[in-house]
Design a protein around this motif. Sequence first.
Motif, PDB file in Angstrom:
ATOM      1  N   THR A   1       0.737  -1.241   0.116  1.00  0.00           N
ATOM      2  CA  THR A   1      -0.097   0.105  -0.080  1.00  0.00           C
ATOM      3  C   THR A   1       0.965   1.525  -0.033  1.00  0.00           C
ATOM      4  O   THR A   1       0.325   2.227  -0.137  1.00  0.00           O
ATOM      5  CB  THR A   1      -0.949   0.030   1.102  1.00  0.00           C
ATOM      6  OG1 THR A   1      -0.221   0.102   2.491  1.00  0.00           O
ATOM      7  CG2 THR A   1      -1.841  -1.231   1.252  1.00  0.00           C
ATOM      8  N   LYS A   2       2.186   1.025   0.172  1.00  0.00           N
ATOM      9  CA  LYS A   2       3.000   2.131   0.134  1.00  0.00           C
ATOM     10  C   LYS A   2       3.361   2.818  -1.048  1.00  0.00           C
ATOM     11  O   LYS A   2       3.868   3.896  -1.413  1.00  0.00           O
ATOM     12  CB  LYS A   2       4.256   2.070   1.222  1.00  0.00           C
ATOM     13  CG  LYS A   2       4.260   1.627   2.432  1.00  0.00           C
ATOM     14  CD  LYS A   2       5.539   1.485   3.319  1.00  0.00           C
ATOM     15  CE  LYS A   2       5.116   0.990   4.640  1.00  0.00           C
ATOM     16  NZ  LYS A   2       6.472   0.703   5.129  1.00  0.00           N
TER      17      LYS A   2
ATOM     18  N   ARG B   1      -3.814   0.738  -5.362  1.00  0.00           N
ATOM     19  CA  ARG B   1      -4.821  -0.315  -4.665  1.00  0.00           C
ATOM     20  C   ARG B   1      -4.387  -1.445  -4.457  1.00  0.00           C
ATOM     21  O   ARG B   1      -3.871  -2.057  -5.295  1.00  0.00           O
ATOM     22  CB  ARG B   1      -6.280  -0.278  -5.539  1.00  0.00           C
ATOM     23  CG  ARG B   1      -7.657  -0.769  -4.794  1.00  0.00           C
ATOM     24  CD  ARG B   1      -7.955   0.249  -3.710  1.00  0.00           C
ATOM     25  NE  ARG B   1      -8.900  -0.306  -2.787  1.00  0.00           N
ATOM     26  CZ  ARG B   1      -9.330   0.223  -1.878  1.00  0.00           C
ATOM     27  NH1 ARG B   1      -8.736   1.318  -1.378  1.00  0.00           N
ATOM     28  NH2 ARG B   1     -10.513  -0.308  -1.200  1.00  0.00           N
ATOM     29  N   VAL B   2      -4.692  -2.180  -3.343  1.00  0.00           N
ATOM     30  CA  VAL B   2      -4.425  -3.496  -2.976  1.00  0.00           C
ATOM     31  C   VAL B   2      -5.458  -4.269  -2.402  1.00  0.00           C
ATOM     32  O   VAL B   2      -6.274  -3.966  -1.639  1.00  0.00           O
ATOM     33  CB  VAL B   2      -3.190  -3.261  -1.873  1.00  0.00           C
ATOM     34  CG1 VAL B   2      -2.836  -4.914  -1.566  1.00  0.00           C
ATOM     35  CG2 VAL B   2      -1.873  -2.693  -2.152  1.00  0.00           C
ATOM     36  N   LYS B   3      -5.805  -5.351  -3.460  1.00  0.00           N
ATOM     37  CA  LYS B   3      -7.070  -6.098  -3.205  1.00  0.00           C
ATOM     38  C   LYS B   3      -6.348  -7.489  -2.516  1.00  0.00           C
ATOM     39  O   LYS B   3      -5.122  -7.963  -2.847  1.00  0.00           O
ATOM     40  CB  LYS B   3      -7.707  -6.370  -4.287  1.00  0.00           C
ATOM     41  CG  LYS B   3      -8.154  -5.141  -4.869  1.00  0.00           C
ATOM     42  CD  LYS B   3      -9.157  -5.435  -6.288  1.00  0.00           C
ATOM     43  CE  LYS B   3      -9.539  -4.113  -6.826  1.00  0.00           C
ATOM     44  NZ  LYS B   3     -10.737  -4.209  -7.928  1.00  0.00           N
ATOM     45  N   VAL B   4      -7.115  -8.057  -1.685  1.00  0.00           N
ATOM     46  CA  VAL B   4      -6.525  -9.313  -0.834  1.00  0.00           C
ATOM     47  C   VAL B   4      -7.842 -10.301  -1.036  1.00  0.00           C
ATOM     48  O   VAL B   4      -9.009 -10.220  -0.311  1.00  0.00           O
ATOM     49  CB  VAL B   4      -6.131  -8.981   0.526  1.00  0.00           C
ATOM     50  CG1 VAL B   4      -5.591 -10.446   1.318  1.00  0.00           C
ATOM     51  CG2 VAL B   4      -5.289  -7.999   0.715  1.00  0.00           C
ATOM     52  N   SER B   5      -7.524 -11.404  -1.701  1.00  0.00           N
ATOM     53  CA  SER B   5      -8.452 -12.625  -1.765  1.00  0.00           C
ATOM     54  C   SER B   5      -7.913 -13.417  -0.652  1.00  0.00           C
ATOM     55  O   SER B   5      -6.851 -14.026  -0.281  1.00  0.00           O
ATOM     56  CB  SER B   5      -7.981 -13.238  -2.988  1.00  0.00           C
ATOM     57  OG  SER B   5      -8.609 -14.586  -3.190  1.00  0.00           O
ATOM     58  N   VAL B   6      -9.272 -13.617   0.149  1.00  0.00           N
ATOM     59  CA  VAL B   6      -9.204 -14.520   1.434  1.00  0.00           C
ATOM     60  C   VAL B   6     -10.118 -15.624   1.263  1.00  0.00           C
ATOM     61  O   VAL B   6     -11.297 -15.542   0.722  1.00  0.00           O
ATOM     62  CB  VAL B   6      -9.428 -13.539   2.710  1.00  0.00           C
ATOM     63  CG1 VAL B   6      -9.580 -14.442   3.757  1.00  0.00           C
ATOM     64  CG2 VAL B   6      -8.414 -12.434   2.614  1.00  0.00           C
ATOM     65  N   ILE B   7      -9.666 -16.608   1.823  1.00  0.00           N
ATOM     66  CA  ILE B   7     -10.446 -18.018   1.470  1.00  0.00           C
ATOM     67  C   ILE B   7     -11.650 -18.122   2.473  1.00  0.00           C
ATOM     68  O   ILE B   7     -12.394 -18.824   2.259  1.00  0.00           O
ATOM     69  CB  ILE B   7      -9.374 -19.263   1.426  1.00  0.00           C
ATOM     70  CG1 ILE B   7     -10.454 -20.261   0.581  1.00  0.00           C
ATOM     71  CG2 ILE B   7      -9.138 -19.617   2.658  1.00  0.00           C
ATOM     72  CD1 ILE B   7      -9.667 -21.729   0.492  1.00  0.00           C
ATOM     73  N   HIS B   8     -11.444 -17.344   3.652  1.00  0.00           N
ATOM     74  CA  HIS B   8     -12.321 -17.310   5.000  1.00  0.00           C
ATOM     75  C   HIS B   8     -13.469 -16.456   4.588  1.00  0.00           C
ATOM     76  O   HIS B   8     -13.583 -15.539   3.775  1.00  0.00           O
ATOM     77  CB  HIS B   8     -11.526 -17.112   5.930  1.00  0.00           C
ATOM     78  CG  HIS B   8     -10.293 -17.823   6.299  1.00  0.00           C
ATOM     79  ND1 HIS B   8     -10.497 -19.482   6.260  1.00  0.00           N
ATOM     80  CD2 HIS B   8      -9.100 -17.829   6.415  1.00  0.00           C
ATOM     81  CE1 HIS B   8      -9.130 -19.938   6.463  1.00  0.00           C
ATOM     82  NE2 HIS B   8      -8.328 -18.897   6.450  1.00  0.00           N
ATOM     83  N   ASP B   9     -14.213 -16.476   5.782  1.00  0.00           N
ATOM     84  CA  ASP B   9     -15.392 -15.650   5.802  1.00  0.00           C
ATOM     85  C   ASP B   9     -14.924 -14.246   6.210  1.00  0.00           C
ATOM     86  O   ASP B   9     -13.597 -14.321   6.953  1.00  0.00           O
ATOM     87  CB  ASP B   9     -16.413 -16.047   6.900  1.00  0.00           C
ATOM     88  CG  ASP B   9     -17.187 -17.348   6.576  1.00  0.00           C
ATOM     89  OD1 ASP B   9     -17.314 -17.600   5.249  1.00  0.00           O
ATOM     90  OD2 ASP B   9     -17.665 -18.448   7.119  1.00  0.00           O
ATOM     91  N   GLU B  10     -15.841 -13.384   6.069  1.00  0.00           N
ATOM     92  CA  GLU B  10     -15.382 -11.873   6.243  1.00  0.00           C
ATOM     93  C   GLU B  10     -15.083 -11.774   7.701  1.00  0.00           C
ATOM     94  O   GLU B  10     -15.661 -12.412   8.735  1.00  0.00           O
ATOM     95  CB  GLU B  10     -16.592 -10.990   6.080  1.00  0.00           C
ATOM     96  CG  GLU B  10     -16.228  -9.565   6.165  1.00  0.00           C
ATOM     97  CD  GLU B  10     -17.576  -8.756   5.944  1.00  0.00           C
ATOM     98  OE1 GLU B  10     -17.514  -7.470   6.057  1.00  0.00           O
ATOM     99  OE2 GLU B  10     -18.373  -9.469   5.308  1.00  0.00           O
TER     100      GLU B  10
END
Length: 413
Positions: free
Chosen positions: A168-169, A173-182
Amino acid sequence: MTKQREYYDVAIIGGGAAGLTAAIYCGRARLKTILFEKALPGGLATYTSEIENYPGFPEPIAGTELMKRFEKQAKRFGVDIKLTAIKAVKLDDAEKVVSTFRTDYAAKAVIVAAGGKPRLTGATGEAAFLYDKGISFCATCDAAFYTDKTVLVIGSGDAAIEEAMFLTKFAKRVKVSVIHDEGILDANEVAKEHAFANDRLEFIWNTMVHEFKGEERLTQVVLKNIKTNELIPVDVDGCFLFIGYLPDTDLYQGQLNMNSRGYLPTNEHMETNIPGVFAAGDVRDKVLRQVATAVGDGAIAGVTAERYLAETAYFEQQIMGDNKLTLVYCWNPVDPLCRTLMGDVERLKDKYHEKLKVVVVDMYKSTKIAERLGITQAPAVALINNRQVCYRSGAPAVDIGGVETEIAATCSE
């Protein structure tokens, strides 16, 4: 083409925290040491923008800076560092051989500290965009390239979240794909707190990679919602994978024992199943893989390699290297029976001094030399003739009479 051949006491494969630490210990012990690293010295630690949990550094330090200090210290002790890939190894002989494209390096001991390699997603199109075509594994290395651009981070562990924040520095824009619930991340609590407070991070929950797309470079990652099967196209300039690592042990298949996941089992001395071959760092089968634990592994491996070489030299020169008949007495000086039998050993030494050499091995300090003779418990004796054990006597009691009869018979031949 005839290969060159060079000779060393110790060859270390891998220049991460474990390998460099082992090199420091071996170099300081005045062993002729060579270290091989296929990329840049420092290994996976150089992928980390900030290391906050390495003792002695109260302020965060960049992984590259910390590893540069390791490298400088190893060079100060005379370690040769070769930035080249290993093509083959032969480890099961007394003289081990580590081969590069042009040269064979013979060594008396080898320390495998090859570390890990990034785990891939296995998604469609992945192979076409690895490394310099849009898929990266090192935010520290590549973040500047994505200044004011959009990137996607895959993963939710410590490395993924910490490196996403570092990105982010630079990135717009930085998007993060996460396999878990919110709201669920695998990272530590401090990293989670900082990540959720960073308004330049955007989380895409319950997703995993379905496909990588693009022409010359990656331009889109298609994510799949694991609950609804919805396909979510995400336009990106680059993608960073932080979904774990696999041990880099393919080279040792068929020679070193490894578990079902490819990690190398060792004992507490970092010894593998082959004498003179040690493993340290992320290639080991262990609980925690951090710079601090890699340093501990490397220190132990370096010291154990030094002792192995010293014991090998002693075994060859003092026990196997004399034309005289040799009586080896393996004892423990704190054991009363061992101390009593020492008098009998001294008597045999005096009586047959012209033809008999006596070597005393202290098993209280180390059992390694005794084990080379097939002895695991003191007191015990072994008679060596023509580099062969021709007589052995030990627990529960040493038969001094039998020993003397064998000595007398051999001396009269």
